[in-house]
Write a protein that holds these residues in place. Structure first.
Motif, PDB file in Angstrom:
ATOM      1  N   UNK A 106       0.821  -1.202   0.000  1.00  0.00           N
ATOM      2  CA  UNK A 106       0.000   0.000   0.000  1.00  0.00           C
ATOM      3  C   UNK A 106       0.852   1.248   0.000  1.00  0.00           C
ATOM      4  N   UNK A 107       0.286   2.323  -0.497  1.00  0.00           N
ATOM      5  CA  UNK A 107       0.926   3.627  -0.382  1.00  0.00           C
ATOM      6  C   UNK A 107       0.926   4.023   1.093  1.00  0.00           C
ATOM      7  N   UNK A 108       1.894   4.841   1.474  1.00  0.00           N
ATOM      8  CA  UNK A 108       2.065   5.189   2.887  1.00  0.00           C
ATOM      9  C   UNK A 108       0.836   5.885   3.464  1.00  0.00           C
ATOM     10  N   UNK A 109       0.258   6.811   2.707  1.00  0.00           N
ATOM     11  CA  UNK A 109      -0.889   7.549   3.239  1.00  0.00           C
ATOM     12  C   UNK A 109      -2.118   6.652   3.379  1.00  0.00           C
ATOM     13  N   UNK A 110      -2.250   5.643   2.526  1.00  0.00           N
ATOM     14  CA  UNK A 110      -3.369   4.715   2.655  1.00  0.00           C
ATOM     15  C   UNK A 110      -3.169   3.814   3.859  1.00  0.00           C
ATOM     16  N   UNK A 111      -1.931   3.430   4.125  1.00  0.00           N
ATOM     17  CA  UNK A 111      -1.640   2.609   5.299  1.00  0.00           C
ATOM     18  C   UNK A 111      -1.952   3.377   6.578  1.00  0.00           C
ATOM     19  N   UNK A 112      -1.610   4.655   6.610  1.00  0.00           N
ATOM     20  CA  UNK A 112      -1.892   5.479   7.790  1.00  0.00           C
ATOM     21  C   UNK A 112      -3.390   5.606   8.008  1.00  0.00           C
ATOM     22  N   UNK A 113      -4.143   5.876   6.950  1.00  0.00           N
ATOM     23  CA  UNK A 113      -5.596   5.996   7.088  1.00  0.00           C
ATOM     24  C   UNK A 113      -6.227   4.687   7.550  1.00  0.00           C
ATOM     25  N   UNK A 114      -5.788   3.569   7.013  1.00  0.00           N
ATOM     26  CA  UNK A 114      -6.336   2.278   7.425  1.00  0.00           C
ATOM     27  C   UNK A 114      -5.985   1.977   8.882  1.00  0.00           C
ATOM     28  N   UNK A 115      -4.774   2.306   9.298  1.00  0.00           N
ATOM     29  CA  UNK A 115      -4.357   2.060  10.682  1.00  0.00           C
ATOM     30  C   UNK A 115      -5.152   2.923  11.654  1.00  0.00           C
ATOM     31  N   UNK A 116      -5.318   4.194  11.326  1.00  0.00           N
ATOM     32  CA  UNK A 116      -6.085   5.076  12.210  1.00  0.00           C
ATOM     33  C   UNK A 116      -7.549   4.653  12.279  1.00  0.00           C
ATOM     34  N   UNK A 117      -8.100   4.222  11.170  1.00  0.00           N
ATOM     35  CA  UNK A 117      -9.487   3.744  11.170  1.00  0.00           C
ATOM     36  C   UNK A 117      -9.624   2.495  12.034  1.00  0.00           C
ATOM     37  N   UNK A 118      -8.679   1.588  11.926  1.00  0.00           N
ATOM     38  CA  UNK A 118      -8.720   0.364  12.714  1.00  0.00           C
ATOM     39  C   UNK A 118      -8.644   0.684  14.194  1.00  0.00           C
ATOM     40  N   UNK A 119      -7.745   1.576  14.589  1.00  0.00           N
ATOM     41  CA  UNK A 119      -7.629   1.938  16.004  1.00  0.00           C
ATOM     42  C   UNK A 119      -8.888   2.645  16.484  1.00  0.00           C
ATOM     43  N   UNK A 120      -9.511   3.451  15.660  1.00  0.00           N
ATOM     44  CA  UNK A 120     -10.757   4.102  16.031  1.00  0.00           C
ATOM     45  C   UNK A 120     -11.858   3.093  16.299  1.00  0.00           C
ATOM     46  N   UNK A 121     -11.967   2.081  15.450  1.00  0.00           N
ATOM     47  CA  UNK A 121     -12.980   1.040  15.632  1.00  0.00           C
ATOM     48  C   UNK A 121     -12.704   0.246  16.907  1.00  0.00           C
ATOM     49  N   UNK A 122     -11.441  -0.071  17.160  1.00  0.00           N
ATOM     50  CA  UNK A 122     -11.086  -0.820  18.370  1.00  0.00           C
ATOM     51  C   UNK A 122     -11.407  -0.010  19.627  1.00  0.00           C
ATOM     52  N   UNK A 123     -11.051   1.269  19.627  1.00  0.00           N
ATOM     53  CA  UNK A 123     -11.312   2.105  20.802  1.00  0.00           C
ATOM     54  C   UNK A 123     -12.815   2.292  21.018  1.00  0.00           C
ATOM     55  N   UNK A 124     -13.565   2.537  19.977  1.00  0.00           N
ATOM     56  CA  UNK A 124     -15.009   2.724  20.094  1.00  0.00           C
ATOM     57  C   UNK A 124     -15.679   1.430  20.556  1.00  0.00           C
ATOM     58  N   UNK A 125     -15.261   0.304  19.985  1.00  0.00           N
ATOM     59  CA  UNK A 125     -15.824  -0.986  20.392  1.00  0.00           C
ATOM     60  C   UNK A 125     -15.506  -1.307  21.845  1.00  0.00           C
ATOM     61  N   UNK A 126     -14.268  -1.033  22.251  1.00  0.00           N
ATOM     62  CA  UNK A 126     -13.897  -1.253  23.646  1.00  0.00           C
ATOM     63  C   UNK A 126     -14.692  -0.378  24.596  1.00  0.00           C
ATOM     64  N   UNK A 127     -14.917   0.848  24.216  1.00  0.00           N
ATOM     65  CA  UNK A 127     -15.714   1.753  25.044  1.00  0.00           C
ATOM     66  C   UNK A 127     -17.138   1.239  25.181  1.00  0.00           C
ATOM     67  N   UNK A 128     -17.715   0.802  24.074  1.00  0.00           N
ATOM     68  CA  UNK A 128     -19.085   0.305  24.114  1.00  0.00           C
ATOM     69  C   UNK A 128     -19.197  -0.972  24.942  1.00  0.00           C
ATOM     70  N   UNK A 129     -18.205  -1.837  24.858  1.00  0.00           N
ATOM     71  CA  UNK A 129     -18.252  -3.095  25.611  1.00  0.00           C
ATOM     72  C   UNK A 129     -18.088  -2.836  27.108  1.00  0.00           C
ATOM     73  N   UNK A 130     -17.071  -2.059  27.484  1.00  0.00           N
ATOM     74  CA  UNK A 130     -16.767  -1.867  28.889  1.00  0.00           C
ATOM     75  C   UNK A 130     -17.643  -0.813  29.563  1.00  0.00           C
ATOM     76  N   UNK A 131     -18.206   0.102  28.815  1.00  0.00           N
ATOM     77  CA  UNK A 131     -19.096   1.097  29.412  1.00  0.00           C
ATOM     78  C   UNK A 131     -20.499   0.528  29.586  1.00  0.00           C
TER      79      UNK A 131
END
Length: 93
Positions: free
Chosen positions: A53-78
């Motif tokens: 992947x191009x570097x900027x696409x890798x960054x966007x995919x990584x940030x999106x993945x971390x956002x989903x993980x953080x939001x999912x964790x918040x919903x589960x534990x809250x």
């Protein structure tokens, strides 16, 4: 700019070169910026190979993945929004 002036001064001793030829910029080391590895592709062209992947696409995919993980964790534990059901007890007459 300074290298062009030095080159023009050094070549001014030879009378065979035209004045226009002395001012033409030479791209001597311009090939250093050419990519040496495999060509990078867009995320949607090869979604199963992050190394291509191009570097900027890798960054966007990584940030999106971390956002989903953080939001999912918040919903589960809250525990989400809890509804309080207050049922009225029917009175006996």
């Amino acid at each position: 700019m300074a290298s062009r002036l030095v080159a023009a001064a050094a070549s001014s001793s030879s009378s065979s070169a035209s004045p226009l030829a002395r001012l033409i910029s030479r791209r001597r080391l311009a090939g250093g910026a050419d990519p040496h590895g495999p060509a990078k592709v867009n995320l949607w062209q090869d979604p199963m190979s992050p190394s291509k992947w191009k570097e900027e696409h890798f960054v966007l995919a990584s940030l999106s993945m971390w956002g989903v993980v953080m939001y999912g964790g918040f919903k589960i534990f809250a525990g989400g929004k809890k509804e309080n059901k207050n049922e009225a007890v029917p009175t006996q007459v």
